[in-house]
Scaffold this motif. Structure first.
Motif, PDB file in Angstrom:
ATOM      1  N   ALA A 290      -8.156  -0.997  -0.741  1.00 53.75           N
ATOM      2  CA  ALA A 290      -7.919  -1.427   0.638  1.00 53.75           C
ATOM      3  C   ALA A 290      -9.055  -1.017   1.569  1.00 53.75           C
ATOM      4  N   ILE A 291      -9.786   0.027   1.228  1.00 53.17           N
ATOM      5  CA  ILE A 291     -10.854   0.516   2.119  1.00 53.17           C
ATOM      6  C   ILE A 291     -11.978  -0.513   2.275  1.00 53.17           C
ATOM      7  N   PRO A 292     -12.624  -0.974   1.172  1.00 53.71           N
ATOM      8  CA  PRO A 292     -13.671  -1.987   1.385  1.00 53.71           C
ATOM      9  C   PRO A 292     -13.114  -3.309   1.917  1.00 53.71           C
ATOM     10  N   THR A 293     -11.894  -3.632   1.533  1.00 49.00           N
ATOM     11  CA  THR A 293     -11.279  -4.864   2.012  1.00 49.00           C
ATOM     12  C   THR A 293     -11.090  -4.819   3.529  1.00 49.00           C
ATOM     13  N   PHE A 294     -10.593  -3.700   4.010  1.00 52.09           N
ATOM     14  CA  PHE A 294     -10.381  -3.526   5.444  1.00 52.09           C
ATOM     15  C   PHE A 294     -11.708  -3.553   6.205  1.00 52.09           C
ATOM     16  N   LEU A 295     -12.731  -2.914   5.652  1.00 51.27           N
ATOM     17  CA  LEU A 295     -14.037  -2.900   6.307  1.00 51.27           C
ATOM     18  C   LEU A 295     -14.643  -4.307   6.384  1.00 51.27           C
ATOM     19  N   VAL A 296     -14.509  -5.085   5.309  1.00 53.69           N
ATOM     20  CA  VAL A 296     -15.014  -6.461   5.323  1.00 53.69           C
ATOM     21  C   VAL A 296     -14.237  -7.294   6.333  1.00 53.69           C
ATOM     22  N   ALA A 297     -12.927  -7.084   6.409  1.00 57.87           N
ATOM     23  CA  ALA A 297     -12.115  -7.823   7.380  1.00 57.87           C
ATOM     24  C   ALA A 297     -12.540  -7.511   8.808  1.00 57.87           C
TER      25      ALA A 297
ATOM     26  N   VAL B 112     -10.351 -11.724   1.234  1.00 63.80           N
ATOM     27  CA  VAL B 112      -9.566 -11.942   0.017  1.00 63.80           C
ATOM     28  C   VAL B 112     -10.431 -11.719  -1.222  1.00 63.80           C
ATOM     29  N   VAL B 113     -11.651 -12.233  -1.206  1.00 64.54           N
ATOM     30  CA  VAL B 113     -12.541 -12.067  -2.362  1.00 64.54           C
ATOM     31  C   VAL B 113     -12.861 -10.595  -2.593  1.00 64.54           C
ATOM     32  N   VAL B 114     -13.192  -9.868  -1.543  1.00 62.49           N
ATOM     33  CA  VAL B 114     -13.493  -8.442  -1.688  1.00 62.49           C
ATOM     34  C   VAL B 114     -12.259  -7.685  -2.167  1.00 62.49           C
ATOM     35  N   GLY B 115     -11.092  -8.026  -1.651  1.00 64.73           N
ATOM     36  CA  GLY B 115      -9.866  -7.359  -2.099  1.00 64.73           C
ATOM     37  C   GLY B 115      -9.574  -7.613  -3.561  1.00 64.73           C
ATOM     38  N   ILE B 116      -9.711  -8.850  -4.002  1.00 63.35           N
ATOM     39  CA  ILE B 116      -9.431  -9.183  -5.406  1.00 63.35           C
ATOM     40  C   ILE B 116     -10.434  -8.509  -6.327  1.00 63.35           C
ATOM     41  N   VAL B 117     -11.714  -8.581  -5.977  1.00 61.38           N
ATOM     42  CA  VAL B 117     -12.745  -7.960  -6.815  1.00 61.38           C
ATOM     43  C   VAL B 117     -12.554  -6.446  -6.854  1.00 61.38           C
ATOM     44  N   SER B 118     -12.233  -5.848  -5.719  1.00 61.71           N
ATOM     45  CA  SER B 118     -12.022  -4.393  -5.669  1.00 61.71           C
ATOM     46  C   SER B 118     -10.864  -3.964  -6.554  1.00 61.71           C
ATOM     47  N   ILE B 119      -9.742  -4.641  -6.446  1.00 65.40           N
ATOM     48  CA  ILE B 119      -8.577  -4.242  -7.236  1.00 65.40           C
ATOM     49  C   ILE B 119      -8.802  -4.508  -8.719  1.00 65.40           C
TER      50      ILE B 119
ATOM     51  N   ASN C  57      -1.873   5.224  -6.926  1.00 63.54           N
ATOM     52  CA  ASN C  57      -1.918   3.891  -6.330  1.00 63.54           C
ATOM     53  C   ASN C  57      -3.371   3.513  -6.036  1.00 63.54           C
ATOM     54  N   VAL C  58      -3.985   2.732  -6.929  1.00 56.99           N
ATOM     55  CA  VAL C  58      -5.382   2.339  -6.733  1.00 56.99           C
ATOM     56  C   VAL C  58      -5.539   1.333  -5.598  1.00 56.99           C
ATOM     57  N   GLU C  59      -4.441   0.759  -5.142  1.00 56.81           N
ATOM     58  CA  GLU C  59      -4.514  -0.185  -4.038  1.00 56.81           C
ATOM     59  C   GLU C  59      -5.049   0.475  -2.766  1.00 56.81           C
TER      60      GLU C  59
ATOM     61  N   LEU D  74       0.805  -1.216   0.000  1.00 64.06           N
ATOM     62  CA  LEU D  74       0.000   0.000   0.000  1.00 64.06           C
ATOM     63  C   LEU D  74       0.839   1.268   0.000  1.00 64.06           C
ATOM     64  N   PHE D  75       1.919   1.282   0.741  1.00 62.88           N
ATOM     65  CA  PHE D  75       2.649   2.521   0.963  1.00 62.88           C
ATOM     66  C   PHE D  75       3.805   2.748   0.000  1.00 62.88           C
TER      67      PHE D  75
END
Length: 111
Positions: free
Chosen positions: A77-84, A94-101, A71-73, A58-59
């Motif tokens: 990362a925002i919806p991925t972090f919220l789902v986590a 993992v699914v939300v992160g992959i679909v988001s990116i 950096n679109v990551e 991310l950084f």
């Protein structure tokens, strides 16, 4: 097919070097009782490793500190972090992160 012994020795050596660090701690720690503080400390290791891997993605961008615009990551990362946080599900995260990116990279390439 001819077996080259030098290649076979290299493969066996690599297997041994990979095997020992995985099995030796398992054998040693299965025979001794760890104190409570040691068990608590070890429980933080997976989180620390994951944070280091995700933080670097991310950084950093091309070896430099990444900004939000390049950096679109960051956005993925925002919806991925919220789902986590909400589900505590590794698969869901993992699914939300992959679909988001995937969606963001498609959108950025399309624009």
């Amino acid at each position: 097919m001819e077996v080259r012994w030098d290649v076979m020795v290299i493969i066996l050596g690599a297997a041994l070097v990979t095997f020992i660090p995985r099995v030796l701690p398992l054998v040693l720690f299965s025979r001794i009782a760890l104190p409570e503080w040691g068990i608590r400390w070890l429980s933080h290791v997976p989180i620390s490793v994951m944070a280091a891997l995700v933080g670097q993605e991310l950084f950093l961008h091309d070896g430099k500190l990444a900004s939000l615009t390049e950096n679109v990551e960051w956005i993925a990362a925002i919806p991925t972090f919220l789902v986590a946080l909400k589900t505590r599900s590794l698969l869901g995260t993992v699914v939300v992160g992959i679909v988001s990116i995937m969606a963001l990279r498609y959108l950025v390439a399309w624009l």
